[in-house]
Scaffold this motif. Structure first.
Motif, mmCIF file in Angstrom:
data_model
loop_
_atom_site.group_PDB
_atom_site.id
_atom_site.type_symbol
_atom_site.label_atom_id
_atom_site.label_comp_id
_atom_site.label_asym_id
_atom_site.label_seq_id
_atom_site.Cartn_x
_atom_site.Cartn_y
_atom_site.Cartn_z
ATOM 1 N N GLU A 145 -4.208 9.078 6.078
ATOM 2 C CA GLU A 145 -3.491 7.843 6.450
ATOM 3 C C GLU A 145 -3.702 7.474 7.907
ATOM 4 N N ALA A 156 2.739 8.365 -5.151
ATOM 5 C CA ALA A 156 1.624 7.461 -5.492
ATOM 6 C C ALA A 156 1.223 7.687 -6.956
ATOM 7 N N ARG A 157 1.386 8.944 -7.422
ATOM 8 C CA ARG A 157 1.118 9.272 -8.837
ATOM 9 C C ARG A 157 2.388 9.826 -9.493
ATOM 10 N N HIS A 172 -1.562 13.527 1.637
ATOM 11 C CA HIS A 172 -2.204 12.262 1.990
ATOM 12 C C HIS A 172 -1.715 11.782 3.352
ATOM 13 N N THR A 221 0.844 -1.209 0.000
ATOM 14 C CA THR A 221 0.000 0.000 0.000
ATOM 15 C C THR A 221 0.878 1.257 0.000
ATOM 16 N N GLY A 222 0.277 2.325 -0.497
ATOM 17 C CA GLY A 222 0.968 3.608 -0.494
ATOM 18 C C GLY A 222 1.116 4.140 0.920
ATOM 19 N N THR A 223 0.158 3.851 1.762
ATOM 20 C CA THR A 223 0.233 4.294 3.156
ATOM 21 C C THR A 223 1.445 3.665 3.838
ATOM 22 N N GLU A 226 -2.026 16.056 -4.304
ATOM 23 C CA GLU A 226 -3.411 15.655 -4.043
ATOM 24 C C GLU A 226 -4.391 16.596 -4.739
ATOM 25 N N ASP A 244 6.146 11.574 -1.864
ATOM 26 C CA ASP A 244 5.038 10.615 -1.993
ATOM 27 C C ASP A 244 4.691 10.559 -3.479
ATOM 28 N N ASN A 258 4.707 5.289 2.512
ATOM 29 C CA ASN A 258 4.955 6.608 3.107
ATOM 30 C C ASN A 258 5.340 6.500 4.573
ATOM 31 N N LYS A 274 -2.163 2.805 -8.483
ATOM 32 C CA LYS A 274 -3.064 3.718 -9.188
ATOM 33 C C LYS A 274 -2.824 3.701 -10.699
HETATM 34 C C1 LIG Z 1 -1.118 10.939 -2.837
HETATM 35 C C2 LIG Z 1 -1.389 9.604 -2.249
HETATM 36 N N1 LIG Z 1 -0.467 9.014 -1.495
HETATM 37 C C3 LIG Z 1 -0.642 7.815 -0.940
HETATM 38 C C4 LIG Z 1 -1.809 7.122 -1.117
HETATM 39 C C5 LIG Z 1 -1.976 5.838 -0.345
HETATM 40 O O1 LIG Z 1 -2.276 4.723 -1.021
HETATM 41 P P1 LIG Z 1 -2.998 3.475 -0.332
HETATM 42 O O2 LIG Z 1 -4.456 3.742 -0.412
HETATM 43 O O3 LIG Z 1 -2.517 2.347 -1.189
HETATM 44 O O4 LIG Z 1 -2.532 3.332 1.065
HETATM 45 C C6 LIG Z 1 -2.839 7.666 -1.908
HETATM 46 C C7 LIG Z 1 -4.114 6.955 -2.126
HETATM 47 O O5 LIG Z 1 -5.128 7.497 -2.405
HETATM 48 C C8 LIG Z 1 -2.618 8.956 -2.470
HETATM 49 O O6 LIG Z 1 -3.563 9.568 -3.207
#
Ligand SMILES: Cc1ncc(COP(=O)(O)O)c(C=O)c1O
Length: 344
Positions: free
Chosen positions: A89, A173-174, A84, A58-60, A144, A171, A63, A204
């Motif tokens: 988180e 994620a994108r 995020h 996961t992204g959480t 975001e 971060d 991070n 994503k």
């Molecule tokens: C900018 C950003 N960072 C991190 C995440 C975390 O990803 P995850 O939902 O896999 O924990 C997201 C998810 O929406 C995000 O938009």
């Protein structure tokens, strides 16, 4: 018609194929497999740098574990209020760092500025036992708010961070969407601009569930591996996580996907721009749009089957909504949404 998030669609065909291939036979567990080694080598090629890379799901986790490694429990991490890590988180960075504090610094369009970081740091006295001690800055790329930091903006932030002895986390994620927008190399967008650690996003952008923490300096890895294990992110069948990221990187599928979702966002923006009552909250650099619309229009769009998130309560008869395009969003849905908005 689903524009709620870029994680609402499934995985890219290449990722599904890679998953299938990774399923053949037995392989060493806990990241000792050949695919994870190959991913490490590909990441090093991609970033033109010797990297230490750790897949998570996961992204959480990416991070929180990255930041926890950069920050002592009495440390402070400067971030934007929209980040995020602070907004979405559930306190994971604070939890995994054993209590480090996220300190907010403002900035337009979802981006931190050096001036705002300086202002936030002013409130924390170095060496004063009563204050948390600044340890890191975290920026999100793409943000975001759907915007991207330019390279010079990252340079300015990393220059300030380095001058204060702080590490810079990104971060990503994108990250692919940002790179597709910037058109530069992964190296230029990260370590050459002063980024120390990147949360590299896959989910994503076409993976089922795959992200990676990428350290550009081995000295910063410290106890990361133990932290990942304690958090439950040392996946035993790691080859399946690595295979997803490999499938995206090899053959540049990640950039193809990101270019597509960014282009769809542009099409959507173009189609909505001249409709009366439509207002964009931020520039549209990547694959997300934040659009203010009359409440009546929002209700009609929903009644007609369009899915999207409200980004806050209605104000003055208008609501800010978020529309996110994914690598797999059908073009017909983008055209259909524009048509609906026009008629609504
Ligand atoms: C900018 C950003 N960072 C991190 C995440 C975390 O990803 P995850 O939902 O896999 O924990 C997201 C998810 O929406 C995000 O938009």
């Amino acid at each position: 018609m689903n524009f709620t998030s870029d994680n609402c669609y499934g995985a890219a065909a290449e990722v599904i194929d890679a998953f299938q291939t990774a399923n053949d036979g037995a392989a060493p567990s806990y990241g000792e497999d050949k695919l994870t080694a190959r991913l490490n080598a590909r990441m090093a090629e991609l970033f033109e740098h010797d990297v230490a890379m750790f897949p998570v799901v996961t992204g959480t986790a990416a991070n929180a574990l990255a930041l926890a490694t950069l920050t002592p429990p009495h440390g402070a991490i400067v971030c934007h209020p929209e980040a995020h890590i602070v907004a979405d988180e559930c306190g994971a960075p604070e939890f995994f760092s054993n209590g480090a504090r996220l300190v907010l610094a403002e900035g337009g369009d979802g981006k931190l500025t050096p001036a705002a970081i300086k202002q936030a740091l002013k409130r924390l006295q170095i060496g004063l036992v009563h204050h948390v001690q600044p340890a890191a800055v975290s920026i999100t790329q793409a943000t975001e708010c759907g915007t991207c930091y330019g390279l010079e903006e990252i340079f300015a932030i990393s220059g300030l961070a380095k001058s204060r002895g702080l590490k810079l986390h990104m971060d990503g994620a994108r990250f692919a969407n940002a790179l597709a927008y910037l058109g530069c190399s992964p190296a230029d967008a990260t370590w050459r601009a002063g980024v120390d650690v990147l949360s590299f996003g896959g989910t994503k952008n076409g993976a089922f569930c795959a992200e990676a923490v990428v350290f550009f300096d081995h000295a910063l890895v410290r106890d990361f591996e133990y932290r990942r294990k304690r958090s439950g992110h040392l996946v035993s069948k790691m080859r399946f996580v690595s295979a997803q990221l490999l499938a995206l990187i090899e053959g540049d599928i990640w950039l193809r996907n990101a270019r597509r979702s960014n282009a769809l966002a542009q099409t959507l923006a173009k189609g909505l721009r001249d409709i009366e009552g439509v207002e964009f909250a931020y520039p549209i650099d990547a694959n997300s749009l934040f659009v203010r619309l009359p409440d009546k229009t929002v209700a009609r769009l929903r009644d007609a089957g369009a899915d999207f998130l409200d980004w806050g309560p209605s104000e003055g008869g208008r609501t800010l909504i978020r529309l996110v395009c994914s690598f797999a969003t059908p073009e017909a849905d983008v055209d259909g949404f524009i048509e609906l908005a026009r008629s609504a």
